[in-house]
Design an enzyme around this catalytic site. Sequence first.
Site, PDB file in Angstrom:
ATOM      1  N   SER A  44      -2.603  44.883   9.402  1.00  0.00           N
ATOM      2  CA  SER A  44      -3.545  45.988   9.231  1.00  0.00           C
ATOM      3  C   SER A  44      -4.879  45.420   8.756  1.00  0.00           C
ATOM      4  O   SER A  44      -4.917  44.346   8.148  1.00  0.00           O
ATOM      5  CB  SER A  44      -3.010  46.958   8.162  1.00  0.00           C
ATOM      6  OG  SER A  44      -3.978  47.930   7.851  1.00  0.00           O
ATOM      7  N   TYR A  79       0.286  49.353  -0.497  1.00  0.00           N
ATOM      8  CA  TYR A  79       0.318  49.190   0.967  1.00  0.00           C
ATOM      9  C   TYR A  79      -0.517  47.978   1.378  1.00  0.00           C
ATOM     10  O   TYR A  79      -0.069  47.127   2.156  1.00  0.00           O
ATOM     11  CB  TYR A  79      -0.220  50.461   1.640  1.00  0.00           C
ATOM     12  CG  TYR A  79      -0.353  50.318   3.140  1.00  0.00           C
ATOM     13  CD1 TYR A  79       0.780  50.202   3.939  1.00  0.00           C
ATOM     14  CD2 TYR A  79      -1.609  50.272   3.756  1.00  0.00           C
ATOM     15  CE1 TYR A  79       0.670  50.047   5.324  1.00  0.00           C
ATOM     16  CE2 TYR A  79      -1.732  50.122   5.132  1.00  0.00           C
ATOM     17  CZ  TYR A  79      -0.588  50.010   5.902  1.00  0.00           C
ATOM     18  OH  TYR A  79      -0.695  49.856   7.268  1.00  0.00           O
TER      19      TYR A  79
HETATM   20  N1  LIG Z   1      -1.662  54.269  11.658  1.00  0.00           N
HETATM   21  C1  LIG Z   1      -2.522  53.433  11.113  1.00  0.00           C
HETATM   22  O1  LIG Z   1      -3.648  53.796  10.721  1.00  0.00           O
HETATM   23  C2  LIG Z   1      -2.160  51.980  10.967  1.00  0.00           C
HETATM   24  C3  LIG Z   1      -3.202  51.053  10.772  1.00  0.00           C
HETATM   25  C4  LIG Z   1      -2.870  49.717  10.629  1.00  0.00           C
HETATM   26  C5  LIG Z   1      -1.561  49.314  10.689  1.00  0.00           C
HETATM   27  N2  LIG Z   1      -0.574  50.239  10.872  1.00  0.00           N
HETATM   28  C6  LIG Z   1       0.801  49.761  10.919  1.00  0.00           C
HETATM   29  O2  LIG Z   1       1.366  50.101  12.159  1.00  0.00           O
HETATM   30  C7  LIG Z   1       2.785  50.148  12.025  1.00  0.00           C
HETATM   31  C8  LIG Z   1       3.313  51.416  12.696  1.00  0.00           C
HETATM   32  O3  LIG Z   1       2.802  52.534  12.011  1.00  0.00           O
HETATM   33  P1  LIG Z   1       2.367  53.883  12.759  1.00  0.00           P
HETATM   34  O4  LIG Z   1       0.956  54.110  12.451  1.00  0.00           O
HETATM   35  O5  LIG Z   1       2.806  53.861  14.157  1.00  0.00           O
HETATM   36  O6  LIG Z   1       3.217  54.930  11.892  1.00  0.00           O
HETATM   37  P2  LIG Z   1       4.343  56.008  12.265  1.00  0.00           P
HETATM   38  O7  LIG Z   1       3.927  56.801  13.444  1.00  0.00           O
HETATM   39  O8  LIG Z   1       4.634  56.702  10.988  1.00  0.00           O
HETATM   40  O9  LIG Z   1       5.595  55.109  12.686  1.00  0.00           O
HETATM   41  C9  LIG Z   1       6.322  54.383  11.756  1.00  0.00           C
HETATM   42  C10 LIG Z   1       7.580  53.882  12.429  1.00  0.00           C
HETATM   43  O10 LIG Z   1       8.317  53.066  11.484  1.00  0.00           O
HETATM   44  C11 LIG Z   1       9.678  53.469  11.537  1.00  0.00           C
HETATM   45  N3  LIG Z   1      10.344  53.203  10.254  1.00  0.00           N
HETATM   46  C12 LIG Z   1      10.024  53.658   9.026  1.00  0.00           C
HETATM   47  N4  LIG Z   1      10.921  53.216   8.108  1.00  0.00           N
HETATM   48  C13 LIG Z   1      11.805  52.453   8.796  1.00  0.00           C
HETATM   49  C14 LIG Z   1      12.955  51.742   8.432  1.00  0.00           C
HETATM   50  N5  LIG Z   1      13.400  51.697   7.156  1.00  0.00           N
HETATM   51  N6  LIG Z   1      13.637  51.066   9.392  1.00  0.00           N
HETATM   52  C15 LIG Z   1      13.216  51.097  10.681  1.00  0.00           C
HETATM   53  N7  LIG Z   1      12.137  51.764  11.093  1.00  0.00           N
HETATM   54  C16 LIG Z   1      11.440  52.440  10.158  1.00  0.00           C
HETATM   55  C17 LIG Z   1       9.653  54.961  11.879  1.00  0.00           C
HETATM   56  O11 LIG Z   1      10.852  55.332  12.552  1.00  0.00           O
HETATM   57  P3  LIG Z   1      12.094  56.128  11.915  1.00  0.00           P
HETATM   58  O12 LIG Z   1      11.554  57.183  11.025  1.00  0.00           O
HETATM   59  O13 LIG Z   1      12.805  56.633  13.124  1.00  0.00           O
HETATM   60  O14 LIG Z   1      12.900  55.074  11.193  1.00  0.00           O
HETATM   61  C18 LIG Z   1       8.499  54.993  12.872  1.00  0.00           C
HETATM   62  O15 LIG Z   1       8.970  54.700  14.177  1.00  0.00           O
HETATM   63  C19 LIG Z   1       3.086  50.037  10.540  1.00  0.00           C
HETATM   64  O16 LIG Z   1       3.450  48.708  10.227  1.00  0.00           O
HETATM   65  C20 LIG Z   1       1.740  50.380   9.901  1.00  0.00           C
HETATM   66  O17 LIG Z   1       1.593  49.793   8.634  1.00  0.00           O
HETATM   67  C21 LIG Z   1      -0.835  51.568  11.026  1.00  0.00           C
END
Ligand SMILES: NC(=O)c1ccc[n+]([C@@H]2O[C@H](COP(=O)([O-])OP(=O)(O)OC[C@H]3O[C@@H](n4cnc5c(N)ncnc54)[C@H](OP(=O)(O)O)[C@@H]3O)[C@@H](O)[C@H]2O)c1
Length: 247
Positions: free
Chosen positions: A144, A157
């Site tokens: 990130s 985070y």
């Molecule tokens: N959105 C942003 O602004 C942003 C920016 C930079 C980086 N990121 C990073 O991008 C990545 C994906 O995030 P996103 O934005 O796509 O968020 P999201 O839509 O909330 O997706 C998060 C995913 O992680 C899974 N997850 C959560 N806990 C888990 C566990 N214990 N075991 C396995 N899977 C788990 C969830 O699936 P289940 O609930 O089905 O387990 C879901 O598929 C993360 O690493 C986040 O830090 C996001």
Amino acid sequence: MVEKDLRGRRALITGASSGIGRKTAEEFAARGADVAVASRREDVLKELAETLENEADIEALAVEMDVTDETQVARGVSSIVDAFGGLDIVVNNAGIGCGGPITQVSTEEYRSVMSVNVDGMFFVTRETMPHLLDSEGALLFVGSTSGRYPRPDYPIYAASKWWTRGFALSIAGQAGEDGVAVTLINPGTTRTDFGSSFRASNTEKYDAGEALDPKDVAETIAFAAKQEAPTTISELAVTMRDSLSNT
Ligand SMILES: NC(=O)c1ccc[n+]([C@@H]2O[C@H](COP(=O)([O-])OP(=O)(O)OC[C@H]3O[C@@H](n4cnc5c(N)ncnc54)[C@H](OP(=O)(O)O)[C@@H]3O)[C@@H](O)[C@H]2O)c1
């Protein structure tokens, strides 16, 4: 028409039920890769796997895998390798957040973030590395921009993502000489469900065009994943153009 530049590659994507992981699974499938979609919500994954198989000429596998549980990670990886015959691409994507003044962060919230973002990436990397060494494959980490700058609103985070960066670049140093491509992708704010556990989700907070679309991030991940030996892309930031204006 998307070029089939990942045809025949066998990929695992964690956190594939939603957001960036889901779009990455769609992008990989469109480019011809077989995809194992993993997370905790098996029903959502099964639906996604069925859709991917119907829309692209690929194999898709739904794998229930809580990345914080090393036994589930070991079982999940072994079932994928049995089904696909190996692994060429692993996307360490599952991640969660927490925020607010440090005096108000509960121990439970702290431990949840560390166990998904830190333990989870360690378990998945340790379990998949032997297969990536066999295939001289690619290991991608979703970090990130919060892993590069101080984040007063999200210190736990941000610290977990600084760990991801240190881990990913160190693993690159360890596995690179054995032919494994390691890439760290650092997305800026992206319109997903991220944040919904501790505030409004990013999709609620930002209108389209105010933050990245998860497809933008997925395309960046696919671009890094398709690199051929001996080249890798070590680190990439994908952000809105004004992202450095207010840091
Ligand atoms: N959105 C942003 O602004 C942003 C920016 C930079 C980086 N990121 C990073 O991008 C990545 C994906 O995030 P996103 O934005 O796509 O968020 P999201 O839509 O909330 O997706 C998060 C995913 O992680 C899974 N997850 C959560 N806990 C888990 C566990 N214990 N075991 C396995 N899977 C788990 C969830 O699936 P289940 O609930 O089905 O387990 C879901 O598929 C993360 O690493 C986040 O830090 C996001």
